[in-house]
Design a protein around this motif. Structure first.
Motif, PDB file in Angstrom:
ATOM      1  N   GLN A   1       0.845  -1.183   0.000  1.00 35.74           N
ATOM      2  CA  GLN A   1       0.000   0.000   0.000  1.00 35.74           C
ATOM      3  C   GLN A   1       0.887   1.242   0.000  1.00 35.74           C
ATOM      4  N   ARG A   2       0.693   2.102  -0.991  1.00 31.99           N
ATOM      5  CA  ARG A   2       1.432   3.380  -1.071  1.00 31.99           C
ATOM      6  C   ARG A   2       0.403   4.495  -1.154  1.00 31.99           C
ATOM      7  N   LEU A   3       0.263   5.257  -0.066  1.00 30.87           N
ATOM      8  CA  LEU A   3      -0.736   6.317  -0.022  1.00 30.87           C
ATOM      9  C   LEU A   3      -0.394   7.415  -1.012  1.00 30.87           C
ATOM     10  N   ASN A   4      -1.411   7.873  -1.737  1.00 26.71           N
ATOM     11  CA  ASN A   4      -1.265   8.974  -2.694  1.00 26.71           C
ATOM     12  C   ASN A   4      -0.188   8.712  -3.732  1.00 26.71           C
TER      13      ASN A   4
ATOM     14  N   THR B   1       2.041   5.345  -8.939  1.00 23.43           N
ATOM     15  CA  THR B   1       3.018   5.121  -9.991  1.00 23.43           C
ATOM     16  C   THR B   1       3.957   3.972  -9.692  1.00 23.43           C
ATOM     17  N   THR B   2       3.974   3.499  -8.447  1.00 18.82           N
ATOM     18  CA  THR B   2       4.857   2.424  -7.979  1.00 18.82           C
ATOM     19  C   THR B   2       6.332   2.781  -8.134  1.00 18.82           C
ATOM     20  N   ARG B   3       6.634   4.077  -8.202  1.00 18.20           N
ATOM     21  CA  ARG B   3       8.043   4.433  -8.355  1.00 18.20           C
ATOM     22  C   ARG B   3       8.776   4.454  -7.029  1.00 18.20           C
ATOM     23  N   HIS B   4       8.085   4.303  -5.927  1.00 20.41           N
ATOM     24  CA  HIS B   4       8.736   4.369  -4.621  1.00 20.41           C
ATOM     25  C   HIS B   4       8.873   2.998  -3.975  1.00 20.41           C
ATOM     26  N   GLY B   5       8.857   1.924  -4.729  1.00 26.02           N
ATOM     27  CA  GLY B   5       9.059   0.599  -4.154  1.00 26.02           C
ATOM     28  C   GLY B   5       7.769  -0.167  -4.010  1.00 26.02           C
ATOM     29  N   LEU B   6       7.859  -1.276  -3.262  1.00 28.72           N
ATOM     30  CA  LEU B   6       6.731  -2.192  -3.168  1.00 28.72           C
ATOM     31  C   LEU B   6       5.684  -1.780  -2.157  1.00 28.72           C
ATOM     32  N   GLY B   7       6.002  -0.791  -1.332  1.00 31.30           N
ATOM     33  CA  GLY B   7       5.044  -0.431  -0.290  1.00 31.30           C
ATOM     34  C   GLY B   7       5.094  -1.401   0.870  1.00 31.30           C
ATOM     35  N   LEU B   8       6.282  -1.940   1.164  1.00 27.38           N
ATOM     36  CA  LEU B   8       6.434  -2.915   2.241  1.00 27.38           C
ATOM     37  C   LEU B   8       7.180  -2.359   3.442  1.00 27.38           C
TER      38      LEU B   8
END
Length: 470
Positions: free
Chosen positions: A421-424, A427-434
């Motif tokens: 989960q990546r809030l706001n 684009t998934t450019r900031h990693g997996l959200g882990l």
């Protein structure tokens, strides 16, 4: 179905018979004592007074011992009166007709009183039982169906009838087997039994019950069957939710592999292909830049794989935790060595070296701090440093990582800790959200807490709390 001793029913019947014989013996002994007390004073007592005293005893027996014992007491007391108090004494002969009428009337009155008292006692018992039944049914049915566990219904059945065990049996091709039990396991010959619906039966074992209300038993059996149905529906719903979550996790994982892992892999492939192409005539500086890109991409892939492995260990409960006295300043420094701030970003560290050691796993704590700092660097604006400071408060160490980014709304903060989960950020450019999910999982595995709060002036502050070493 588990079976108990097949002689259980016979033992129960023998116990009940023994109890009745003991009561009869006690009544006989009481009549003997009463007679022994009255015989010495029979000269000063009228026959009417003697008869009334015995009649009182008959009433007491009728109220406590039941009709049969009361009738037996009436006959026995009539014989005692005739033998000890009606002339000629110590015989069953009666010297005149008036005394015969007295004894006959005594028996008739004693019988009538016994029947009346027994009937009143039965009515009181029935009224009390109806009240208990109504209260029990109200207590069972007032709770929502999904909050009415089968075990509680069976406990009610056991307590209400004074049973040693209650069970709901289900019949299949192999016979009946218990699906839920309260107390002792069911026997082959239960004291109480009532149908609970198709292939279901409510049974209870314990002392013999006089005139059990079959209608009430059937209502309890129906309540037990509905509770079983609710539990099974809840289990099916939980399984469906679990499968849905698994599907969502699988989809998120595939999306991550499809983008986050392929991006650095594609970069490595392009750089290596360029380095192996002699016709390009790359300068030393260009080759060094490509090698640096390969190195950074490999590090990113390694971090992504480590996060995936860490998450899988958390979710299957296979995480190994080895807490020991840990210097927070040393672990913070080690974490920052592996977290290079992007250009224009900085980390302001205020972690005193005289802090008492925390009780934590050093490897997990380093990973938690690195993830929190990386998340803060990603969220904070250029030119505003991320602050890392720690203090002792009582018997805990509080380490705070503060950024001055846009912050997170209070109702979305728990969502931050959901994997993938990546809030706001779509684009998934900031990693997996882990990162935050792993940080909280590792922290709780070390018996610590991780709490997000607002940063004064704007931004987000993550507070990591760990116990001090004993």
């Amino acid at each position: 179905m588990e079976r108990r001793d097949p002689t259980h029913h016979g033992e129960r019947r023998r116990t009940s018979t023994g109890r009745r014989l003991a009561t009869a013996g006690a009544v006989a002994a009481s009549l003997a004592v009463l007679t022994a007390a009255l015989v010495p004073v029979r000269g000063s007592l009228s026959l009417a007074s003697t008869v009334l005293i015995y009649l009182t005893a008959v009433v007491l027996v009728a109220a406590t011992g039941g009709l049969r014992l009361a009738l037996a007491t009436a006959v026995a007391s009539d014989a005692l009166v005739n033998f000890f108090f009606v002339p000629p004494f110590h015989t069953l002969s009666v010297e005149n007709r008036d005394l015969v009428i007295t004894l006959a009337v005594y028996v008739a009155v004693a019988t009538t009183v016994s029947v009346t008292v027994d009937l009143a006692a039965r009515q009181r018992a029935a009224a009390a039982r109806s009240g208990v039944e109504a209260a029990l049914l109200a207590r069972i049915t007032e709770a929502p169906l999904d909050q009415r566990p089968l075990s509680v219904v069976l406990e009610h059945v056991r307590d209400t009838f004074g049973m040693t065990g209650a069970a709901l049996l289900e019949r299949d091709a192999d016979g009946e087997h218990p699906v839920a039990v309260a107390g002792d396991p069911p026997s082959a010959d239960p004291t109480l039994s009532a149908p609970a619906g198709e292939r279901l039966r409510l049974v209870a074992d314990g002392p013999a019950v006089f005139a059990a209300d079959q209608r009430f038993l059937t209502l309890l059996a129906t309540a037990a069957a509905r509770a079983l149905q609710a539990e099974r529906l809840a289990a099916q719903a939980a399984r469906a939710r679990e499968l849905t979550e698994i599907d969502k996790l699988r989809a998120a994982l595939l999306a991550a592999v499809g983008h986050d892992l392929r991006t650095p892999l594609a970069g490595i492939k392009a750089c290596v292909s360029s380095l192996r192409e002699p016709d390009l005539g790359l300068t030393d500086a260009q080759q060094a830049e490509l090698l640096a890109t390969v190195d950074a991409s490999a590090d990113k892939m390694n971090d992504l794989v480590e996060n995936l492995l860490a998450l899988s260990r958390l979710q299957v409960g296979a995480l190994s935790v080895h807490p020991r006295a840990t210097a927070v300043d040393e672990i913070t420094a080690a974490a920052l060595l592996h977290t290079q701030p992007p250009p224009g970003r900085a980390v302001d560290v205020d972690v005193p070296d005289d802090l008492p050691p925390a009780w934590a796993d050093p490897g997990l704590l380093e990973r938690v701090i690195a993830n929190l700092v990386a998340n803060a660097l990603d969220a904070g604006p250029p030119g505003r440093p991320v602050h890392v400071h720690a203090r002792q408060e009582g018997n805990v160490i509080r380490l705070q990582i503060t950024d001055h980014g846009p912050g997170v709304l209070a109702d979305q903060r728990e969502l931050m800790f959901t994997p993938f989960q990546r809030l706001n950020d779509h684009t998934t450019r900031h990693g997996l959200g882990l990162g935050l999910a792993i940080a909280r999982g590792f922290t709780e595995a070390m018996n610590g807490t991780l709490t997000p709060t607002d940063t004064p002036g704007g931004g987000l502050t993550m507070t990591l709390t760990l116990p001090t070493a004993p």
